[in-house]
Design an enzyme around this catalytic site. Structure first.
Site, PDB file in Angstrom:
ATOM      1  N   HIS A   1       0.836  -1.211   0.000  1.00  0.00           N
ATOM      2  CA  HIS A   1       0.000   0.000   0.000  1.00  0.00           C
ATOM      3  C   HIS A   1       0.871   1.262   0.000  1.00  0.00           C
ATOM      4  CE1 HIS A   1      -3.754   2.204   1.228  1.00  0.00           C
ATOM      5  NE2 HIS A   1      -2.862   3.020   1.783  1.00  0.00           N
ATOM      6  N   GLU A   2       1.813   1.305   0.923  1.00  0.00           N
ATOM      7  CA  GLU A   2       2.667   2.501   1.015  1.00  0.00           C
ATOM      8  C   GLU A   2       3.581   2.630  -0.206  1.00  0.00           C
ATOM      9  OE1 GLU A   2       1.766   4.545   3.154  1.00  0.00           O
ATOM     10  OE2 GLU A   2       0.702   3.242   4.566  1.00  0.00           O
TER      11      GLU A   2
ATOM     12  N   HIS B   1       1.791   4.702  -2.721  1.00  0.00           N
ATOM     13  CA  HIS B   1       1.968   6.135  -2.416  1.00  0.00           C
ATOM     14  C   HIS B   1       3.373   6.590  -2.820  1.00  0.00           C
ATOM     15  CE1 HIS B   1      -1.726   6.961  -0.273  1.00  0.00           C
ATOM     16  NE2 HIS B   1      -1.514   6.066   0.671  1.00  0.00           N
TER      17      HIS B   1
ATOM     18  N   GLU C   1      -4.548   8.205  -2.661  1.00  0.00           N
ATOM     19  CA  GLU C   1      -5.050   6.929  -2.152  1.00  0.00           C
ATOM     20  C   GLU C   1      -5.323   5.972  -3.317  1.00  0.00           C
ATOM     21  OE1 GLU C   1      -4.987   6.494   1.018  1.00  0.00           O
ATOM     22  OE2 GLU C   1      -6.082   4.608   1.302  1.00  0.00           O
TER      23      GLU C   1
END
Lengths: 496, 496
Positions: free
Chosen positions: B260-261, B264, B290
């Site tokens: 997930h990160e 980003h 997001e």
């Protein structure tokens, strides 16, 4: 009240210095390479801001007004420290600061390759500009004072120190050091020792380092241990960041490096909190700072008593409980070996002063204009021959090109190293007088009285006293090199 | 040229933002506890400086003059972005900003204990002040615009989004989501899976996370992976710092957190360098940001094709090559489990929108003044019953006191999470159309075309386009929730 305005203003500056310290640590310890350009730009912006704040126009009036206000004794000292910081920042014209920044970074950057290639011709071209500007700086800083040009540079790092005093201190050392080194070499040649053999896993070395930091009172709620290419002690007093580097073939490099930085760290962690953020709350000088790292590394940790503590810890945490090299006598011998060699940063405590005195004599003459850059290599060789019996002819790489200081424009810093060693020996001798059975306590791991002595006499004083006052209050007299000599005699000329 | 002056001024601000980002990372990832007070003071000083620079008096004239200058198309967009940043900083009177800072931090600080004690009465007292000031903020931000008060808050995080559009998007989701969740639960109940059993050593989990980051194109010369209590993506585009936390009993928490990160991070690492440091060079919005993390985590990494890549890596690096739980079919089933539960941050992608819509409906009514704080618990319970079939009566801790957002005064942020999920599904569908055999390529580990598509269409655009323009250029149409629904149907209603 103007004093209060100054107080608030310098606290504000300290907040920006805090950010600078943390981002500098980050740059050295964890930042990935690709982050460097943007980081450099951000930190340069911060430097400009800090310089602007330190030279803000209103400070002239505030300082003048504060000097007429009724202040208590400590506030008076604080005001003097603020004024000194302000003067240092204001003395130099901005174009000189810019020119130095450029010349020093050009010289330093090129030096990295030039040193590898033993390229003195290339190096000296850049160094010429650095020296020209440093002489200009020294001239400006000396103007209107009774200081010589080199004194004015020295005063930046070691307030109150000057060439007259240094010549006495170092001159005396020179009378006995070369012969002393020879005698120590002869004694050492008759001793045998077993060098511990690697590999020593980095994780185990780190565990050992942390255990020793704990023993030495490092406060892990206000600091950390990390890794960097060039070990240092950074951060801020509430969050001290020390670093080391690990060599799998020699665990003692990182271990004694960690002990050294822990000495710096404990000073920072125990500076007077009521003066936090103000110049008067900072460490007294570079030499006194170095005295703490050398107190921990040389006076305490390399002593036979501390070796008693260290050997079982090291043997256990490195998994060497059966290793014949891990005996007290052997590790003490290993940790107090003396070796005449070219490189200052690798030198032992006995030959180290020779390296420092050599640099002091050369850089002083250079800044005063008594010699020129072309004179350096021959002088270096001559002094290395005289002090350590080594020739550096044609060997610039391991001669006058070995250190980064001159390339980076830092003239006047070198003496701090040996002053630190001298302060440390004198401090330890005073603690030894003040604390009954100190050596037995060390051997038993009871270090609290020793640390309390350092806290009371050095750490908690910040810059409230001058160095002479500090040393006199702590040890009964200003700096006296005889304690250093006595320490070396005990360690290197006895049959210990 | 005034535009150039603005450009330089905002680059200067970005340098201070850089220091803020690194020191914030440090605070969360490595700072020892005892450093917190001094760090807080230093960072508050920096915030004041950044606010002063963003509201500097000369900006009024520079912006007015720049608006009359001849600028190219991109400079025009850049100027608009600068003006927007300037307006946002200038809109609020300083005493409101100070009052909010105090009220929010008081509420947030007390919330940590109050949540543990299920203490709604205590919490709502503090929250009342936070809401009062947030309403004041919303009123000021909406004044002189066509936006409602809540729209004005929403616009801070998701420029161009408003309640009218959200009501259509979320209203449509509400028509099918509860029944969809029930059908998915029925299908899932008929499947079996084996939960991988820990412990999974942290060192191995870290190695796996780094290997997956490598596979996902994270640039380690411009970033790092570390540990923090609350995972985040911080740092600066040239030095992106992502964090995770490890659970020895469940390796997938850290693994999917890292993925997930990384989404980003790749957005940040690939923002347009020619606009680095300027508002127009930043990520488009919180929702689009997001969308990148959810593109990586939900669209890509939880897909059956990526599971093919992941299973052998995980089995090998975790030493589970013989573990029966480590099959593609089983880990895919584990990674796409759906569970109706109380806590948003632990929710799967199917139930997550229900949590977000609930918060949107309540916070909007609260900011608009349609409801009061005392109405929240009953509304929360009613909506949880309707959307997820769960009662939160009397359970404030796992109901309206579970999130930090309202305590911290962040109203208008929640919708970004589900907008991000919707953007991500629409983007993936467009990439799937644009790249031949995309799913086969993913299964084979050939991800470069997919990343190039994201770079060309999202990352390198920064804020040069509005969100609608960005989505239209990338996918052929503005945000359309049908892609999200289609994605969920394929994953949760098929027999995959």
């Amino acid at each position: 009240m103007s004093y209060q305005q100054l107080h608030q203003h310098f606290l504000k500056i300290s907040h920006f210095n805090h950010l600078d310290a943390i981002c500098s640590w980050d740059q050295a310890a964890v930042m990935p390479d690709g982050g460097n350009d943007a980081r450099g730009a951000a930190m340069a912006e911060l430097s400009v801001l800090i310089h602007q704040l330190t030279t803000a126009p209103q400070l002239v009036d505030w300082i003048a007004a504060a000097e007429t206000e009724t202040l208590d004794a400590q506030q008076t000292v604080s005001l003097t420290a603020i004024k000194r910081r302000w003067q240092q920042a204001n003395q130099l014209p901005e174009d000189l600061v810019m020119a130095q920044s450029l010349a020093n970074s050009t010289c330093e950057h090129a030096w990295r390759e030039q040193r590898k290639n033993n390229d003195w011709q290339g190096f000296k071209t850049n160094l010429a500009k650095v020296v020209e500007l440093a002489r200009e700086e020294a001239k400006i800083r000396a103007a209107g004072t009774s200081l010589s040009r080199y004194d004015a540079m020295l005063d930046l790092y070691e307030p109150g120190m000057n060439c007259e005093k240094l010549d006495v201190l170092f001159g005396e050392v020179k009378t006995w050091l070369p012969e002393f080194i020879q005698r120590a070499a002869d004694i050492q040649a008759r001793k045998t020792f077993i060098m511990p053999q690697g590999p020593f896993a980095i994780a185990q070395q780190k565990e050992l380092g942390m255990a020793v930091m704990q023993l030495l009172g490092f406060d892990f709620t206000h600091g950390r241990l990390d890794v960097s290419a060039h070990p240092f002690c950074g951060g801020v007093p509430t969050d001290v960041r020390i670093t080391t580097r690990y060599d799998e073939s020699d665990f003692m490099k990182a271990l004694f490096g960690v002990i050294h930085e822990t000495g710096h760290a404990r000073y920072e962690q125990n500076l007077p909190t009521q003066w936090a953020g103000l110049p008067v709350g900072e460490a007294r000088s570079m030499g006194v700072h170095e005295s703490q790292s050398l107190f921990f590394e040389m006076q305490l940790a390399r002593s036979p008593e501390f070796t008693k503590l260290l050997v079982p810890m090291a043997a256990k945490l490195l998994g060497r409980e059966q290793d014949v090299a891990f005996t007290e006598a052997n590790l003490y011998a290993v940790n107090t070996r003396m070796k005449r060699d070219f490189i200052r940063v690798d030198a032992d405590e006995l030959t180290y002063p020779a390296h420092v005195i050599l640099r002091y004599e050369i850089e002083r003459a250079l800044i005063e204009g008594d010699i020129e850059i072309d004179d350096i290599p021959a002088l270096w060789n001559e002094k290395m021959q005289a002090y350590l019996g080594l020739s550096t002819e044609g060997n610039y790489r391991n001669g006058c090109m070995q250190d980064i200081h001159w390339a980076g424009g830092s003239f006047g810093y070198f003496p701090s190293y040996t002053l630190g060693a001298m302060y440390a020996a004198q401090e330890f001798a005073a603690a030894d007088r003040a604390i009954p059975q100190l050596r037995e306590k060390i051997a038993a791991g009871n270090l609290s009285e020793l640390f309390q002595w350092l806290k009371d006499n050095i750490w908690a004083k910040g810059s409230l006293l001058s160095t002479d006052e500090l040393m006199t209050a702590a040890t009964g007299e200003p700096l006296n090199a005889r304690y250093f000599k006595a320490h070396l005699e005990r360690r290197y000329l006895s049959a210990e």
